[in-house]
Design an enzyme around this catalytic site. Structure first.
Site, short mmCIF file in Angstrom:
data_model
loop_
_atom_site.label_atom_id
_atom_site.label_comp_id
_atom_site.label_asym_id
_atom_site.label_seq_id
_atom_site.Cartn_x
_atom_site.Cartn_y
_atom_site.Cartn_z
CG HIS A 1 -6.71 -2.93 3.16
ND1 HIS A 1 -5.98 -1.79 2.95
CD2 HIS A 1 -7.93 -2.71 2.62
CE1 HIS A 1 -6.73 -0.89 2.31
NE2 HIS A 1 -7.93 -1.43 2.11
CG ASP B 1 -2.04 0.98 1.14
OD1 ASP B 1 -3.22 0.54 1.04
OD2 ASP B 1 -1.77 2.20 1.15
CB ILE B 2 0.86 4.23 -2.18
CG1 ILE B 2 1.96 5.14 -2.68
CG2 ILE B 2 -0.43 5.00 -1.93
CD1 ILE B 2 1.71 5.71 -4.07
CG HIS C 1 -8.58 -2.97 -2.36
ND1 HIS C 1 -9.52 -2.30 -3.11
CD2 HIS C 1 -8.40 -2.24 -1.24
CE1 HIS C 1 -9.89 -1.21 -2.48
NE2 HIS C 1 -9.24 -1.15 -1.32
N GLY D 1 -14.95 3.29 4.11
CA GLY D 1 -13.79 4.02 3.63
C GLY D 1 -13.21 3.49 2.33
CD GLN D 2 -14.84 -0.26 -2.40
OE1 GLN D 2 -15.95 -0.50 -1.92
NE2 GLN D 2 -14.40 -0.82 -3.50
CB SER D 3 -10.42 5.43 -1.32
OG SER D 3 -9.28 4.61 -1.17
P1 DGP Z 1 -9.48 1.45 0.39
O1 DGP Z 1 -9.49 2.75 1.15
O2 DGP Z 1 -9.95 0.26 1.24
O3 DGP Z 1 -10.23 1.55 -0.92
O4 DGP Z 1 -7.96 1.16 0.08
C1 DGP Z 1 -7.30 1.67 -1.03
C2 DGP Z 1 -5.84 1.68 -0.71
O5 DGP Z 1 -5.13 1.88 -1.91
C3 DGP Z 1 -5.41 2.78 0.25
O6 DGP Z 1 -4.97 2.20 1.48
C4 DGP Z 1 -4.25 3.47 -0.45
C5 DGP Z 1 -3.94 2.55 -1.60
N1 DGP Z 1 -3.50 3.21 -2.79
C6 DGP Z 1 -4.12 4.24 -3.42
N2 DGP Z 1 -3.45 4.59 -4.53
C7 DGP Z 1 -2.39 3.74 -4.61
C8 DGP Z 1 -1.32 3.59 -5.56
O7 DGP Z 1 -1.21 4.30 -6.56
N3 DGP Z 1 -0.41 2.62 -5.30
C9 DGP Z 1 -0.50 1.81 -4.19
N4 DGP Z 1 0.45 0.89 -4.03
N5 DGP Z 1 -1.50 1.91 -3.30
C10 DGP Z 1 -2.42 2.87 -3.51
#
Ligand code: DGP
Length: 117
Positions: free
Chosen positions: A102, A30-31, A100, A93-95
């Site tokens: 976690h 995760d970024i 996916h 909080g799904q973004s």
């Molecule tokens: P959620 O909030 O459950 O939809 O999780 C989405 C996750 O995705 C969040 O923890 C941050 C991660 N994320 C967003 N953009 C990127 C990206 O460009 N690269 C990576 N590795 N993770 C990302």
């Protein structure tokens, strides 16, 4: 899916720190990590979210779940403990609208996520 960030990662157009991949599953860090270990496990094919998985996706869901457990082990969090989370919808909080899981671990985590008392 053209405008999906995680599809772009699957296609190699957006870089990611990949920790596992097979023909159906991709996993990357995760970024914005929320724990010392924070890996996202996704299907290569576009599934919008947990609510959108269909009966034909049952085997894929199993592969995602087993990959999450395997990654927790390979990341060194298996014995100490880890958490697998799927955020579904706005309240959770799904973004990113690509299913996916976690995988979080590497330190003690609080529970529950919402104060009930
Ligand atoms: P959620 O909030 O459950 O939809 O999780 C989405 C996750 O995705 C969040 O923890 C941050 C991660 N994320 C967003 N953009 C990127 C990206 O460009 N690269 C990576 N590795 N993770 C990302």
């Amino acid at each position: 899916m053209n405008d999906c960030l995680f599809c772009s990662i699957v296609q190699g157009h957006t870089p990611a720190d990949i920790v596992y991949q097979d023909e159906d599953v991709l996993a990357f860090r995760d970024i914005h990590p929320k724990a010392p270990v924070h890996v996202l496990v996704i299907p290569r094919k576009h599934v919008r979210g947990y609510r959108d998985a269909e009966e034909k996706d049952e085997a894929l869901l199993g592969r995602l779940a087993r990959a999450a457990a395997s990654i927790a082990e390979s990341e060194g969090t298996g014995a100490g403990g880890f958490r697998v989370v799927v955020n579904s919808g706005a309240d959770a909080g799904q973004s990113v609208d690509h299913l996916h899981l976690h995988v979080l671990g590497g330190a003690p985590m609080g529970w529950p996520p919402w104060p009930s008392g």
